[in-house]
Design a protein around this motif. Sequence first.
Motif, PDB file in Angstrom:
ATOM      1  N   ARG A 332     -27.441  37.788 -12.574  1.00 28.63           N
ATOM      2  CA  ARG A 332     -25.994  37.600 -12.413  1.00 28.63           C
ATOM      3  C   ARG A 332     -25.287  38.814 -11.813  1.00 28.63           C
ATOM      4  O   ARG A 332     -24.328  38.654 -11.061  1.00 28.63           O
ATOM      5  CB  ARG A 332     -25.379  37.276 -13.772  1.00 28.63           C
ATOM      6  N   TYR A 333     -25.750  40.028 -12.120  1.00 32.96           N
ATOM      7  CA  TYR A 333     -24.980  41.220 -11.773  1.00 32.96           C
ATOM      8  C   TYR A 333     -25.673  42.092 -10.728  1.00 32.96           C
ATOM      9  O   TYR A 333     -26.881  42.310 -10.779  1.00 32.96           O
ATOM     10  CB  TYR A 333     -24.706  42.066 -13.021  1.00 32.96           C
ATOM     11  N   ILE A 334     -24.859  42.615  -9.806  1.00 31.08           N
ATOM     12  CA  ILE A 334     -25.309  43.566  -8.791  1.00 31.08           C
ATOM     13  C   ILE A 334     -24.454  44.822  -8.918  1.00 31.08           C
ATOM     14  O   ILE A 334     -23.228  44.738  -9.013  1.00 31.08           O
ATOM     15  CB  ILE A 334     -25.162  42.997  -7.369  1.00 31.08           C
ATOM     16  N   TYR A 335     -25.105  45.966  -8.919  1.00 33.06           N
ATOM     17  CA  TYR A 335     -24.410  47.253  -8.929  1.00 33.06           C
ATOM     18  C   TYR A 335     -24.627  47.883  -7.561  1.00 33.06           C
ATOM     19  O   TYR A 335     -25.765  47.984  -7.082  1.00 33.06           O
ATOM     20  CB  TYR A 335     -24.942  48.152 -10.041  1.00 33.06           C
ATOM     21  N   ALA A 336     -23.552  48.324  -6.908  1.00 29.81           N
ATOM     22  CA  ALA A 336     -23.688  48.752  -5.518  1.00 29.81           C
ATOM     23  C   ALA A 336     -22.615  49.771  -5.161  1.00 29.81           C
ATOM     24  O   ALA A 336     -21.629  49.971  -5.889  1.00 29.81           O
ATOM     25  CB  ALA A 336     -23.577  47.536  -4.583  1.00 29.81           C
ATOM     26  N   ALA A 337     -22.841  50.425  -4.016  1.00 31.25           N
ATOM     27  CA  ALA A 337     -21.820  51.302  -3.449  1.00 31.25           C
ATOM     28  C   ALA A 337     -20.904  50.461  -2.574  1.00 31.25           C
ATOM     29  O   ALA A 337     -21.369  49.545  -1.882  1.00 31.25           O
ATOM     30  CB  ALA A 337     -22.475  52.406  -2.629  1.00 31.25           C
ATOM     31  N   GLU A 338     -19.623  50.749  -2.614  1.00 29.42           N
ATOM     32  CA  GLU A 338     -18.668  49.988  -1.812  1.00 29.42           C
ATOM     33  C   GLU A 338     -18.411  50.708  -0.486  1.00 29.42           C
ATOM     34  O   GLU A 338     -18.053  51.887  -0.465  1.00 29.42           O
ATOM     35  CB  GLU A 338     -17.356  49.809  -2.570  1.00 29.42           C
ATOM     36  N   VAL A 339     -18.634  50.016   0.602  1.00 31.78           N
ATOM     37  CA  VAL A 339     -18.373  50.567   1.929  1.00 31.78           C
ATOM     38  C   VAL A 339     -17.612  49.521   2.740  1.00 31.78           C
ATOM     39  O   VAL A 339     -17.759  48.327   2.524  1.00 31.78           O
ATOM     40  CB  VAL A 339     -19.676  50.952   2.671  1.00 31.78           C
ATOM     41  N   GLN A 340     -16.823  49.991   3.684  1.00 27.80           N
ATOM     42  CA  GLN A 340     -16.118  49.068   4.569  1.00 27.80           C
ATOM     43  C   GLN A 340     -16.591  49.320   5.994  1.00 27.80           C
ATOM     44  O   GLN A 340     -17.755  49.111   6.295  1.00 27.80           O
ATOM     45  CB  GLN A 340     -14.600  49.238   4.406  1.00 27.80           C
ATOM     46  N   TRP A 341     -15.720  49.802   6.866  1.00 27.19           N
ATOM     47  CA  TRP A 341     -16.128  50.035   8.249  1.00 27.19           C
ATOM     48  C   TRP A 341     -16.747  51.416   8.433  1.00 27.19           C
ATOM     49  O   TRP A 341     -17.131  51.792   9.532  1.00 27.19           O
ATOM     50  CB  TRP A 341     -14.932  49.861   9.188  1.00 27.19           C
TER      51      TRP A 341
END
Length: 447
Positions: A332-341
């Motif tokens: 159910r869960y994903i842990y990740a770094a948030e990136v955009q452009w």
Amino acid sequence: MVWPCYIALPLETVRPTNHLGRAFSYLSHTIPDFTDNCLINIMKCGEDFYATTETNYIRKINPETLETLEKVDYRNYAAINVATSHPHYDAQGNVLNMGTSIVDKGKTKYLVFKIPPTIPEKKKKKNNLKHLEVICSIPSRSLLSPSYYHSFGVTENYIIFLEQPFKLDILKMATAYIRGTNWASCITFHEEDKTYIHIIDRRTKRTLLTKFYADPMVVYHHVNAYEEDGHIVFDVISYKDHSLYQLFYLANLNQHFEQNSKLTSIPSLERFVIPLQVNKDAEMGENLVKLESTTATALKEKDDQVYCQSEDLCEGIELPRINYAHNGKKYRYIYAAEVQWNPIPTKITKFDILTKSSLKWGEEHCWPAEPVFVPAPNAQQEDDGIILSVIVSTDPKKPPFLLILDAKLFTELARASIDAEIHLDLHGLFIPSVGSPEEPEDNVLRN
């Protein structure tokens, strides 16, 4: 020297005999030695630990002192020129990994191999790699342009490999030193090509006969995969092009980094679904996915081909990690770094696949590394545990620190600062150090 006379031929359809065989043999030996800069990940192999990169070299390390020990060459155990830095571990403790054998005996192929966790008592002086077993071989669609890949997926019974149109150019690699170019310049994205999805049955050690494919994409990280009601479900972080790879050239890592570091394709969490049984009586264009929980499709085409279209789960995350106890299983869960452009993460996030909601942690002037999930002792739920992330600050007055979050609430529990300069890392491994049977709680972090 005669081999250049032959490379203009359609090599994928020619059998390497006589002069061609010698040409291929020469070519395989002229590929320059790859880097042994093992900066990407840490692999556990039996009782040993290795720092890894994407080449044939790994480096043994002491997990207690972090002392660098001997350099190990995969080629001493299998014909592997490159290998992933994202191995898997099955329930028995075997290491599962993939590597590419380049122009070996006139063939280029992808090898799935296994390294056992233990060694027979009579052979204790040997390392586990001496018992490496190749369990499956997949021919490359192109002899001189095999796919680049960074990871792969596993379920209880299957292995998922994406042969993507991001390809190594073997001729460029063989002449790289002469031309004064680097290994990275020998990889090209072919946007006109397809992404081929290979499904290997771990029981028969063979690929499924049906040919599954998807639109062109670049995938570095598989998130997880599992089996459900006659289907394989697998999640990946995908890009529409190779702009992320391009951003790491030194020409872009200069004082104009902010202007140069714009992605042309934002990372997207995509879910693909593969039907394990393809009905021969199904109509052309029929969707073979029968799961109600997803909008992903697999459309039947002629000649046993199936065109797969993904479900978009979310955008703007990378470096995904999960509770590894759920690897190969429904999760159910994903842990990740948030990136955009921009490829530099500014937050870390917990994404709930079921509700499509997320929790975030971020702080001004902070660049967080990949979040590593550590389960709580006797955990009952998937998110019972903590998150570890190394934080690098852009404020020179703020030292880097190890951040510890409650994995369930995503609230800060503690941080440990260090008086040293460190760089933003890629992947990490939590190594529990268990004391005597009377002291099972004695766990420390090693990285």
